[in-house]
Structures are given as C-alpha cells and as structure tokens.
Design an enzyme around this catalytic site. Structure first.
Site, PDB file in Angstrom:
ATOM      1  N   SER A  25     -10.193  -2.238   5.491  1.00 53.55           N
ATOM      2  CA  SER A  25      -9.129  -3.188   5.153  1.00 53.55           C
ATOM      3  C   SER A  25      -9.210  -4.439   6.029  1.00 53.55           C
ATOM      4  CB  SER A  25      -7.772  -2.529   5.389  1.00 53.55           C
ATOM      5  OG  SER A  25      -7.721  -1.309   4.710  1.00 53.55           O
ATOM      6  N   ALA A  26      -8.945  -5.583   5.415  1.00 49.69           N
ATOM      7  CA  ALA A  26      -8.906  -6.865   6.119  1.00 49.69           C
ATOM      8  C   ALA A  26     -10.228  -7.209   6.813  1.00 49.69           C
ATOM      9  CB  ALA A  26      -7.734  -6.905   7.109  1.00 49.69           C
ATOM     10  N   CYS A  27     -11.356  -6.829   6.174  1.00 42.36           N
ATOM     11  CA  CYS A  27     -12.682  -7.195   6.686  1.00 42.36           C
ATOM     12  C   CYS A  27     -13.401  -8.139   5.725  1.00 42.36           C
ATOM     13  CB  CYS A  27     -13.536  -5.960   6.911  1.00 42.36           C
ATOM     14  SG  CYS A  27     -13.078  -5.036   8.380  1.00 42.36           S
TER      15      CYS A  27
ATOM     16  N   ARG B 232     -16.550  -4.253  10.905  1.00 41.63           N
ATOM     17  CA  ARG B 232     -16.326  -5.368  11.823  1.00 41.63           C
ATOM     18  C   ARG B 232     -16.813  -4.881  13.179  1.00 41.63           C
ATOM     19  NH1 ARG B 232     -12.310  -9.572  11.866  1.00 41.63           N
ATOM     20  NH2 ARG B 232     -11.638  -9.055   9.768  1.00 41.63           N
TER      21      ARG B 232
ATOM     22  N   LYS C  98      -3.441   2.266  -3.598  1.00 42.82           N
ATOM     23  CA  LYS C  98      -4.092   3.193  -2.652  1.00 42.82           C
ATOM     24  C   LYS C  98      -3.775   4.650  -2.986  1.00 42.82           C
ATOM     25  CE  LYS C  98      -5.600  -0.241  -0.220  1.00 42.82           C
ATOM     26  NZ  LYS C  98      -7.029  -0.597  -0.267  1.00 42.82           N
TER      27      LYS C  98
ATOM     28  N   ASN D 253      -0.655  -9.591   8.528  1.00 40.18           N
ATOM     29  CA  ASN D 253      -0.918  -8.825   7.295  1.00 40.18           C
ATOM     30  C   ASN D 253      -0.090  -9.367   6.128  1.00 40.18           C
ATOM     31  OD1 ASN D 253      -2.208  -6.709   5.857  1.00 40.18           O
ATOM     32  ND2 ASN D 253      -0.378  -5.421   6.041  1.00 40.18           N
TER      33      ASN D 253
ATOM     34  N   GLY E 222     -19.166 -18.252   2.596  1.00 37.09           N
ATOM     35  CA  GLY E 222     -20.104 -18.597   1.519  1.00 37.09           C
ATOM     36  C   GLY E 222     -21.551 -18.317   1.903  1.00 37.09           C
TER      37      GLY E 222
ATOM     38  N   GLY F 101       0.806  -1.223   0.000  1.00 35.03           N
ATOM     39  CA  GLY F 101       0.000   0.000   0.000  1.00 35.03           C
ATOM     40  C   GLY F 101       0.836   1.269   0.000  1.00 35.03           C
TER      41      GLY F 101
HETATM   42  C1  OXD Z   1      -5.382  -3.165   1.263  1.00 35.15           C
HETATM   43  C2  OXD Z   1      -5.782  -2.325   2.414  1.00 35.15           C
HETATM   44  O1  OXD Z   1      -4.226  -3.582   1.170  1.00 35.15           O
HETATM   45  O2  OXD Z   1      -6.938  -1.870   2.426  1.00 35.15           O
HETATM   46  O3  OXD Z   1      -6.241  -3.375   0.391  1.00 35.15           O
HETATM   47  O4  OXD Z   1      -4.971  -2.098   3.313  1.00 35.15           O
HETATM   48 MN    MN Z   2      -8.047  -2.245   0.693  1.00 33.88          MN
END
Ligand code: OXD
Ligand code: MN
Length: 583
Positions: A249-251, A396, A207, A363, A490, A200
């Site tokens: 991010s990461a959700c 989240r 980004k 991550n 799913g 990123g």
């Molecule tokens: C990504 C982030 O890498 O949102 O997509 O951090």
């Molecule tokens: Mn992202």
C-alpha cells in the site's frame, strides 16, 4: 425495490431486525441516486462542496480523526481452524467472533437508513467476476461504492441468477476504536465490519471481499486474487503488453498504472486496467488472464502533481470525493506536494498551522470512477480480461534491492514474491518506515495461511507452460544522504521496457545468484540525470547483504512450519547456497 432471491431477502430482514434502522433503501446505482445522496450529505455535513468552478462535482469528507486508515490490529480472519488463517492473520474462532461483533451491531442503525448495495466485482458479463451485497448505514460508503464498483440493479440481476454472493455487513457504529472490528468469515463468504467509515474498512467490495474473501475462494477454485495493478504498455509499433505489479500500500501502484511517458520516450502509451487489485485466471490455452474487479480508484492524494502523475492530477479535477485533504482559501482541495496553492484549513478543519503537522493527512484519498482516467483502457471492461506477460513484485527499500531483476523461473519467482519486504506506510494505523515482510504485497490482505497461499502459487507451474515471467523492482533506493538514486514516476517506463524486452527474449541479462539483472547500457538512460556509476549501483548486488537477506527470508518462511511448501524451502536454500558460492 426488494429481491426475488429469498436468501438475500431473509438476510436483509434479519439484519434489519438486529440493527433496527428507521428506514431501508435498496440501491439501484443510478446517477440520480448518487446525486440525491450527495445532496443529502451536503445538507447533513458529511460532505462539503469544493470550489465548483475549479473542481466541478468535487466534494470533501473529513473523517473522525481516529478513523483515517486500515486497522490491521482489529482485522480478523475467522476460520474454524486457527491454522487455516495462519500466522499472517489475526484469528478468532467464528462462534466467538460472531458473538463479539453481533453484540456491537445490536440496534446499531437506530435512527439511521440502512442501505442495501448489490455489487459485482469485475465486468457484469465476465465469468471471472464475483458478486456481493453490502449492507451499510453510511451514505458516504454508498457514494464511494458507486464510484468504485459496478453496483445496483444490474448486479442484483446477476446475483438473483447465480444465487451466490458474499454477505458484507457494515455500520460506522459509534467510531469508538474500542468498538471497532473488521471480521472475515471466508468459509461462510461473510464479512462484518463495525466502528469505522474509512475506505479499506468500510468499502467492503475492496480489501475485504476482492482480496481477503476472494483469495480464499480463488484457492478453492484455482485462480488468484492479488494486490496488483494492471497496466498495458503500448510500443510505438502498436504492440501492447500487459503487466501486473504487486506493491504494498502507498508504494506507487496508482502512479505506475497511470504513468505518463516522458518526452524522451516518444510514441509509447500507457493504458490503465487497474490500480490496486487483479484477479488472475488461467484460460483453456494456459494463458494467465487478468481482470480488475474494481471500476474506480481510491488513491493516496499527497504527492500527486503534474510531474508525478499528470493523469491523476487531471482526473481528480472533477467528479471526485476527497477524504481528509486540506483546503485553500478559495475552497480548492490542497495536499502536500500539490505544488500549487496554499492550505488555509487542514484535514481536521482547523485553521492551518505548520506546527500541527501535515495539512492533508498522509493517507488522505481521492475516490473517482475509472472512466475519469484519461488513459483508462476499454479492455478493462472485457469479459475475458487481458493476457499477462509479466508479474512484477516490488517494495520500498532504501538499500539492498536493485532497480530490477528477473527470477530464474516460476518457482524462484514465487520465492521472490514471498520474500517481498517494504517500509510501512500511512495506509495502516501504526509505525511508518519500518521494514517488514509483505509477501506478494498481501500481508494485510490474504484471507488464509500464507503457507497454503505459496503452495497455491507454486501449483500453477504444473498447470501451464506459458506462465508470465516474474520480476522484482525497487524505485526507492537511496544514497547515504537519503537522496533517491532513481527518478521514478514516468521514467519507470524505461524499466518496464527492459521487462518487456526480457519477456520477448530481445535482451540479455546478467546472471547473479538472485536472478537476472540488466547489463550495463540495456536500460535506456538517455536524457536522464543518472550517471553510469549510479546505474552500476542500481543494477548490481552486494553479495554479503544478500546472504543476510536470504537468511532472514529463510527464518521468516520457517515460521509457517508444516504449512511451508518444501519446494519453497528448497528454493530458498538453493539461492542461499549460490550466494555463499559467489562470496
Ligand atoms: C489501499 C491500501 O487503500 O492498500 O489500496 O491500503
Ligand atoms: Mn491497496
């Protein structure tokens, strides 16, 4: 190779004079070029080959241990007026920012090759696409950009024709966090990033360009650049709806974009258009259309297994760059919740010991071309994009937010988006699990003042009477023992089906002050281990908690002062008053 575009050639020459590389290479984007870079990185240790029988053309990169995530505290939006960047961004005056960052670029590429990467965000022939050029001293960045974007000769041709491009300058510098800065100059269509090789921060098309700079450009030009996946949901009758979802991010954006329909939902198909970014334009009929500016995925690896995301699990079995995962004794990549194999060495290359923390960094990432995805939609290559039926926000949240609800109209939907909150994740350096507001999932990515951004969203209401419906989902509700109430993955298809039925006016909704919730029985729970009582919790609201939430949203909005659109304040007050009435 050089270019016929004088402005580009001059910029490249000036950067070379400033950073003093030993060599300059214009990237063509060919497969041979990718292979050559991989060979070079295998030789210099930037990459190591994984088990080529089990994981053909897969490689592992272990980054510096201090360089594993985005760095919001070192990321700046440098507009002439501080107010234009807004309280949602760190701001520095452009002159000072250039001075600071340029000093770090002095001679930064000495002894290194400088790569020039022309790229096009979006299909090469789409009027909605926008181009940029990234200059970098990292071969790893070039290889990732090859997998993630349409880069090289075709992009350069378009740039030479349009004569307009975003300038992105990147160097890994010395990786000292004290000498790391990610600077954006939206008024100059310029990015300068130094001191990090992490995705990123370093893959500037993603980004930095496709969200921060593009959101600024989009406001000027009347479109939206959003942190959204785009998914096509095809029914057994062959009817496909396209949905754009904004989650922090990461959700789980990649998981939802590649969802595998469960056996209980025969005949349903999911098509991935994009997993992270959507550019949304109104066409001349007033239909909102989306393109995915990227052509690959930079996804979170841990948690990926045949149950959570079978498509992703298969997709990353070949032609993938892994970053910061662990390895098994057989030299296969390994991560937490992979469900097969065991780690022998961890993401720092040390012999694995449980006491050292997770084997793969939380991550850790895969980089892979979209064409690897078994459910990639060919419509992702369509110049005109796809028509969007629904916009879905989510976060989240252990408590409060129901499984799904629909806003009453566009204006209310904008308030729902503005109020999105989520527990923080490992995608950014910083504390994990703290609830923070993340409007439209764009808190780290909006290149201008959120007040103006909300006004821009609201302005779409006057421009079309065919706007998509706006929803909110929460897959992460927990009971008092910390157990997830909804199975997710799913099974989320069941919720998408309710959303589509609402869009088609095929199903009613339970009216509440915060919007329409599903009536009992309207979300199909066949074959699911979710009791009617749990469904009742998931599809109802606690008015007292929501009164506090609306008060908190109100306080958050007020921080935007004069830039807060009056309509949004009124909407917040309207919902707050309806909640008082309901209690
Ligand atoms: C990504 C982030 O890498 O949102 O997509 O951090
Ligand atoms: Mn992202």
């Amino acid at each position: 190779m050089t270019t016929t575009l004088e402005a580009l050639q001059q910029w490249v020459d000036a950067v070379a004079a400033h950073t003093e590389p030993s060599d300059i290479r214009w990237c063509t984007g060919s497969d041979a070029e990718y292979q050559e870079l991989v060979t070079q990185m295998l030789e210099d240790g930037t990459l190591s080959a994984l088990n080529q029988d089990e994981y053909p053309n897969c490689y592992l990169h272990l980054s510096n241990a201090n360089d594993v995530a985005r760095v919001e505290h070192l990321t700046y939006v440098c507009t002439c007026e501080a107010e234009d960047a807004g309280p949602n961004n760190h701001w520095m005056a452009p002159e000072e920012a250039h001075r600071k960052v340029d000093a770090l670029f002095d001679g930064a590429m000495r002894g290194r090759t400088m790569y020039v990467i022309p790229y096009c965000m979006g299909p090469i022939d789409s009027p909605y696409s926008r181009c940029g050029v990234e200059i970098t001293d990292s071969a790893y960045v070039v290889a990732n950009m090859k997998l993630m974007t349409r880069m090289g000769t075709a992009a350069l041709k378009r740039i030479e024709r349009e004569r307009r491009f975003v300038k992105g300058l990147h160097s890994t510098g010395d990786l000292d966090p004290e000498r790391r800065l990610i600077m954006h100059f939206p008024e100059e269509l310029t990015i300068k990033s130094i001191g990090s090789g992490y995705g990123g921060n370093a893959l500037l098309g993603k980004k930095c360009h496709a969200l921060r700079i593009a959101s600024y450009q989009a406001r000027q030009e009347g479109w939206l650049a959003e942190h959204m996946l785009i998914v096509g949901v095809e029914s057994p009758d062959g009817e496909t709806h396209f949905i754009a979802c904004a989650f922090p991010s990461a959700c789980g954006k990649t998981n939802l974009a590649m969802l595998v329909p469960p056996a209980s939902q025969p005949g349903w198909k999911i098509w991935t258009l994009g997993d992270d970014i959507a550019w949304l334009h109104l066409d001349d009929q007033g239909q909102l259309r989306a393109i995915n500016p990227e052509s690959g995925y930079f996804g979170v690896v841990p948690g990926t297994n045949t149950k959570t995301n079978k498509n992703a699990f298969e997709m990353i079995r070949h032609d993938t760059i892994f970053t910061n995962v662990a390895r098994t004794a057989d030299n296969e990549p390994w991560w937490e919740d992979k469900k097969v194999g065991e780690p022998a060495t961890d993401w720092q290359g040390r012999e694995y010991r449980a006491g050292n923390g997770p084997a793969a960094h939380p991550n850790s990432r895969f980089t892979v071309a979209a064409s690897n995805n078994p459910c990639y939609s060919e419509l992702a290559e369509a110049a005109e994009g796809v028509p969007i039926s629904a916009i879905v926000f989510g976060g989240r949240r252990k408590e409060l937010a129901p499984l799904v609800y629909e806003s009453k109209d566009w204006r209310h939907g904008v308030l729902v988006g503005a109020g999105v909150a989520s527990e923080t994740t490992a995608a950014n350096i910083g504390e994990v699990g703290v609830v923070r507001r993340d409007s439209m999932a764009m808190k780290p990515f909006c290149g201008y003042n959120f007040g103006d951004y909300w006004a821009h969203w609201l302005s779409f209401d006057e421009r079309s009477d065919k706007l998509p419906r706006i929803f909110h989902v929460n897959w992460f509700r927990q009971d008092s023992d910390g157990k997830f109430l909804w199975p997710g993955f799913g099974e989320n298809l069941r919720v998408l089906r309710w959303i589509i039925d609402r869009c088609e006016d095929r199903v009613g909704g339970k009216e509440t002050p915060i919007g329409y919730l599903p009536n009992a029985g309207d979300i199909d729970t066949r074959d699911l281990d979710v009791s009617p009582e749990t469904m009742e919790i998931l599809t109802s609201i606690d008015v007292g908690q929501w009164r506090s939430e609306l008060a908190s949203v109100g306080g958050y909005l007020e921080a935007y002062g004069d830039r807060l659109p009056a309509e949004l304040r009124e909407e917040q007050q309207r919902i707050a008053a309806a909640l008082v009435e309901a209690s």
